[in-house]
Design an enzyme around this catalytic site. Structure first.
Site, PDB file in Angstrom:
ATOM      1  N   SER A  50       0.729  -1.334   0.415  1.00  0.00           N
ATOM      2  CA  SER A  50      -0.139  -0.086   0.160  1.00  0.00           C
ATOM      3  C   SER A  50       0.588   1.728  -0.011  1.00  0.00           C
ATOM      4  O   SER A  50       0.432   2.086  -0.477  1.00  0.00           O
ATOM      5  CB  SER A  50      -1.704   0.108   1.214  1.00  0.00           C
ATOM      6  OG  SER A  50      -0.229   0.301   2.469  1.00  0.00           O
ATOM      7  N   GLY A  52       4.918   2.692  -0.299  1.00  0.00           N
ATOM      8  CA  GLY A  52       6.689   3.112   0.031  1.00  0.00           C
ATOM      9  C   GLY A  52       7.046   2.280  -0.987  1.00  0.00           C
ATOM     10  O   GLY A  52       6.803   2.178  -2.151  1.00  0.00           O
ATOM     11  N   LEU A 139       7.261  -5.709   4.217  1.00  0.00           N
ATOM     12  CA  LEU A 139       6.104  -5.543   5.097  1.00  0.00           C
ATOM     13  C   LEU A 139       7.230  -4.719   6.324  1.00  0.00           C
ATOM     14  O   LEU A 139       8.541  -4.919   5.764  1.00  0.00           O
ATOM     15  CB  LEU A 139       6.073  -6.447   5.593  1.00  0.00           C
ATOM     16  CG  LEU A 139       4.906  -7.154   5.356  1.00  0.00           C
ATOM     17  CD1 LEU A 139       3.980  -8.783   6.080  1.00  0.00           C
ATOM     18  CD2 LEU A 139       3.309  -6.635   5.045  1.00  0.00           C
ATOM     19  N   TYR A 225      17.801  -2.754   3.659  1.00  0.00           N
ATOM     20  CA  TYR A 225      18.520  -1.322   4.193  1.00  0.00           C
ATOM     21  C   TYR A 225      19.963  -1.947   3.893  1.00  0.00           C
ATOM     22  O   TYR A 225      20.028  -2.214   5.704  1.00  0.00           O
ATOM     23  CB  TYR A 225      17.501  -0.438   4.450  1.00  0.00           C
ATOM     24  CG  TYR A 225      18.064   0.453   4.784  1.00  0.00           C
ATOM     25  CD1 TYR A 225      19.519   1.736   2.815  1.00  0.00           C
ATOM     26  CD2 TYR A 225      19.064   1.231   5.642  1.00  0.00           C
ATOM     27  CE1 TYR A 225      19.541   2.556   3.399  1.00  0.00           C
ATOM     28  CE2 TYR A 225      19.736   2.382   5.390  1.00  0.00           C
ATOM     29  CZ  TYR A 225      20.092   3.180   4.175  1.00  0.00           C
ATOM     30  OH  TYR A 225      21.342   4.558   4.237  1.00  0.00           O
ATOM     31  N   TYR A 235      21.690   1.667  12.777  1.00  0.00           N
ATOM     32  CA  TYR A 235      20.741   0.749  11.803  1.00  0.00           C
ATOM     33  C   TYR A 235      21.605  -0.536  11.028  1.00  0.00           C
ATOM     34  O   TYR A 235      21.398  -1.600  12.219  1.00  0.00           O
ATOM     35  CB  TYR A 235      20.128   1.279  10.072  1.00  0.00           C
ATOM     36  CG  TYR A 235      19.524   0.537   9.491  1.00  0.00           C
ATOM     37  CD1 TYR A 235      18.285   1.059   9.739  1.00  0.00           C
ATOM     38  CD2 TYR A 235      19.601  -0.611   9.141  1.00  0.00           C
ATOM     39  CE1 TYR A 235      16.930   0.607   9.107  1.00  0.00           C
ATOM     40  CE2 TYR A 235      19.174  -1.010   8.430  1.00  0.00           C
ATOM     41  CZ  TYR A 235      17.432  -0.290   8.325  1.00  0.00           C
ATOM     42  OH  TYR A 235      16.619  -1.468   7.346  1.00  0.00           O
ATOM     43  N   THR A 273      10.052   7.197   4.346  1.00  0.00           N
ATOM     44  CA  THR A 273       8.336   6.976   4.109  1.00  0.00           C
ATOM     45  C   THR A 273       7.705   6.479   6.022  1.00  0.00           C
ATOM     46  O   THR A 273       8.495   6.600   6.422  1.00  0.00           O
ATOM     47  CB  THR A 273       9.084   5.302   3.165  1.00  0.00           C
ATOM     48  OG1 THR A 273       9.519   4.601   4.325  1.00  0.00           O
ATOM     49  CG2 THR A 273       9.213   4.770   2.269  1.00  0.00           C
TER      50      THR A 273
HETATM   51  P1  NAD Z   1       6.587   1.279   4.576  1.00  0.00           P
HETATM   52  O1  NAD Z   1       5.703   1.690   5.588  1.00  0.00           O
HETATM   53  O2  NAD Z   1       6.066   2.625   3.306  1.00  0.00           O
HETATM   54  O3  NAD Z   1       5.432  -0.397   4.415  1.00  0.00           O
HETATM   55  C1  NAD Z   1       5.336  -0.743   4.561  1.00  0.00           C
HETATM   56  C2  NAD Z   1       4.035  -1.750   4.513  1.00  0.00           C
HETATM   57  O4  NAD Z   1       3.105  -2.998   4.975  1.00  0.00           O
HETATM   58  C3  NAD Z   1       2.698  -1.227   3.774  1.00  0.00           C
HETATM   59  O5  NAD Z   1       2.136  -1.585   2.732  1.00  0.00           O
HETATM   60  C4  NAD Z   1       1.978  -1.639   5.137  1.00  0.00           C
HETATM   61  O6  NAD Z   1       0.742  -1.371   5.441  1.00  0.00           O
HETATM   62  C5  NAD Z   1       2.580  -3.358   5.448  1.00  0.00           C
HETATM   63  N1  NAD Z   1       1.786  -3.552   7.171  1.00  0.00           N
HETATM   64  C6  NAD Z   1       2.861  -3.503   7.944  1.00  0.00           C
HETATM   65  N2  NAD Z   1       2.622  -4.201   8.813  1.00  0.00           N
HETATM   66  C7  NAD Z   1       1.671  -4.732   8.090  1.00  0.00           C
HETATM   67  C8  NAD Z   1       1.195  -6.586   8.500  1.00  0.00           C
HETATM   68  N3  NAD Z   1       0.978  -5.758  10.120  1.00  0.00           N
HETATM   69  N4  NAD Z   1       0.084  -7.355   7.623  1.00  0.00           N
HETATM   70  C9  NAD Z   1      -0.040  -6.809   6.667  1.00  0.00           C
HETATM   71  N5  NAD Z   1       0.764  -5.311   5.703  1.00  0.00           N
HETATM   72  C10 NAD Z   1       1.584  -4.786   6.360  1.00  0.00           C
HETATM   73  O7  NAD Z   1       7.923   0.609   4.179  1.00  0.00           O
HETATM   74  P2  NAD Z   1       8.745   0.521   3.091  1.00  0.00           P
HETATM   75  O8  NAD Z   1       9.875   1.984   3.865  1.00  0.00           O
HETATM   76  O9  NAD Z   1       8.587   0.597   1.848  1.00  0.00           O
HETATM   77  O10 NAD Z   1       9.750  -0.386   3.595  1.00  0.00           O
HETATM   78  C11 NAD Z   1       9.462  -1.646   3.230  1.00  0.00           C
HETATM   79  C12 NAD Z   1      10.555  -2.346   2.643  1.00  0.00           C
HETATM   80  O11 NAD Z   1      11.929  -2.017   2.161  1.00  0.00           O
HETATM   81  C13 NAD Z   1      10.485  -2.799   4.495  1.00  0.00           C
HETATM   82  O12 NAD Z   1      12.133  -3.986   4.686  1.00  0.00           O
HETATM   83  C14 NAD Z   1      12.264  -1.651   4.380  1.00  0.00           C
HETATM   84  O13 NAD Z   1      12.999  -2.447   5.506  1.00  0.00           O
HETATM   85  C15 NAD Z   1      12.352  -1.637   3.398  1.00  0.00           C
HETATM   86  N6  NAD Z   1      13.807  -0.536   3.172  1.00  0.00           N
HETATM   87  C16 NAD Z   1      13.115   0.677   3.460  1.00  0.00           C
HETATM   88  C17 NAD Z   1      14.028   2.131   2.757  1.00  0.00           C
HETATM   89  C18 NAD Z   1      13.498   2.955   3.090  1.00  0.00           C
HETATM   90  O14 NAD Z   1      14.421   3.957   3.368  1.00  0.00           O
HETATM   91  N7  NAD Z   1      12.087   3.639   3.232  1.00  0.00           N
HETATM   92  C19 NAD Z   1      15.429   1.352   2.247  1.00  0.00           C
HETATM   93  C20 NAD Z   1      15.578   0.338   1.890  1.00  0.00           C
HETATM   94  C21 NAD Z   1      14.844  -0.899   2.867  1.00  0.00           C
END
Ligand code: NAD
Length: 389
Positions: A50, A52, A139, A225, A235, A273
């Site tokens: 939904s 990010g 997630l 990350y 981190y 995000t």
């Molecule tokens: P985000 O918060 O934008 O998205 C998280 C998603 O998980 C949302 O769709 C939310 O509804 C869903 N979610 C959370 N709990 C849930 C549950 N119990 N059941 C169903 N859905 C659930 O996060 P993001 O930053 O896009 O992170 C996504 C992945 O990318 C993670 O693994 C994060 O570590 C990784 N990541 C993020 C970054 C960053 O800078 N944001 C960088 C590298 C990697």
């Protein structure tokens, strides 16, 4: 009603339907303008679809490669006078546009860690896609209830081993200060691995496999990350890094069971995000990164990163690092960018923040996550919080 941002700490408790729909449309436009992305993986499951990186993955596979998707995320529905979560608006805006483009798009809203949502998702795959060729696990959650024993685990974003003192930013006031964060206890570290490690990813693959809905040559991706040395103490070398290290273990286990190409951890860049804004130190690094990327002409948000992942990195022979990861954090971690970030970090304080970093753009990116501060949207217009274009 008129919907305005209500910010509490590092979350915004309201969201704007038109702003969220506009964000989704702009991400779709980014992919469509760049042109089709060749792929045989036309049946895709996105966990965390939904916002990010998950939303970007759903958009890139649908509008770049013509995939049909099932998505899973955790959302708050709207009321007559109460806005939904941003993800709920994004899901509806995505479904409307995907279906208009002739793609199947089914979304399940509930706790992806639960057996019930896994079962519901499997039924949705059977009835709409038959099987899945690609599973994106995106997630990000602070809490997970283990379906086996009903125990609820909470992640603790803390250093591991010893306390860390670092610069940090209050994104509300613009004040740069020092914080000391005490190390996690062993129990907190283990709980973080339970929530953000690879166990639930493996449970998903096992459940999908046992239900016969995995295509023979399926691939699954999970996002990690690694990041800059500047954020390592909190981190990469902290509890979250420990949890992310567990993804490498889980990927190897999935590959051992299903073949060399079946699972990849993908290292992505830092973006604003909902998940990343909750991590201490990271928002300060983010404000610097935004400025330096802009100056170097290498700015990327989630849609640009995920488009580059599918368009460039997953085509032909996939290049892996020595831990078998796909790397899309190459620009962020390039010597040139890191040297500039380190130089600025060393001297950064409240007074020079405006020159060295870009807090206004960080704040704007944060508001956009909730559909605010989106160009072209008339926020003075009365909207029904239950309706998304
Ligand atoms: P985000 O918060 O934008 O998205 C998280 C998603 O998980 C949302 O769709 C939310 O509804 C869903 N979610 C959370 N709990 C849930 C549950 N119990 N059941 C169903 N859905 C659930 O996060 P993001 O930053 O896009 O992170 C996504 C992945 O990318 C993670 O693994 C994060 O570590 C990784 N990541 C993020 C970054 C960053 O800078 N944001 C960088 C590298 C990697």
């Amino acid at each position: 009603m008129i919907i305005e941002p209500k910010i509490r700490g590092f979350i915004c408790t309201t969201a704007h339907p038109t702003g969220c729909a506009t964000n989704v449309q702009r991400q779709i436009d980014h992919v469509v303008i760049k042109g089709p992305i060749p792929s045989d993986r036309k049946r895709v499951l996105v966990l965390g679809c939904s916002t990010g990186y998950g939303l970007a993955s759903r958009i890139v596979t649908t509008f770049g490669s013509g995939a049909d998707t099932v998505g899973v995320s955790f959302e708050r529905e709207p009321g007559e006078a109460k806005p939904a979560s941003a993800g709920w608006y994004n899901n509806r805006a995505f479904e409307n546009r995907a279906r208009a483009a002739g793609a199947k798009a089914v979304t399940i809203e509930g706790d992806a860690f639960s057996d019930a949502v896994k079962a519901e998702t499997i039924e949705a795959i059977k009835s709409t896609l038959g099987q899945v060729d690609l599973i994106v696990y995106s997630l990000a959650s602070p809490v997970r209830t283990d379906p086996k024993d009903g125990v609820t685990y909470r992640s603790a974003i803390k250093p591991y081993g010893s306390a860390v003192t670092s610069k940090t930013l209050n994104t509300g006031t613009g004040e740069v200060s020092e914080i000391s964060v005490e190390p996690a206890s062993e129990e907190e570290a283990q709980a973080t691995v339970k929530v953000m490690g690879g166990e639930d990813w493996e449970l998903w693959i096992k459940a999908l496999s046992e239900a016969g809905v995995l295509a023979d040559d399926f691939t699954t991706l999970n996002y990690t990350y690694l990041g800059s040395e500047l954020t390592w103490p909190i981190y990469h070398k902290g509890t979250l890094g420990k949890a992310k290290g567990d993804l490498d273990r889980a990927a190897a286990a999935i590959r051992a069971a299903h073949g060399d190409n079946s699972a990849h951890v993908v290292a992505l860049k830092a973006v604003v995000t909902q998940a990343s804004s909750a991590i201490p130190v990271v928002p300060l690094y983010g404000t610097l990164l935004i400025k330096v990327e802009d100056e170097m002409g290498l700015s990327e948000g989630p849609i640009q990163q995920i488009d580059r992942l599918f368009r460039d990195k997953l085509q032909g022979v996939i290049v892996l690092d020595d831990a078998s990861r796909v790397r899309v954090d190459d620009w962020e971690l390039s010597n040139a960018m890191q040297a500039e970030l380190k130089k600025r970090w060393a001297v950064l304080n409240t007074e020079n923040l405006a020159d060295l970093a870009d807090l206004p753009k960080y704040r704007e990116e944060f508001l956009k996550l909730f559909g605010f501060s989106v160009g072209g949207v008339d926020y003075s217009k009365d909207v029904d919080p239950r309706v998304v274009e």
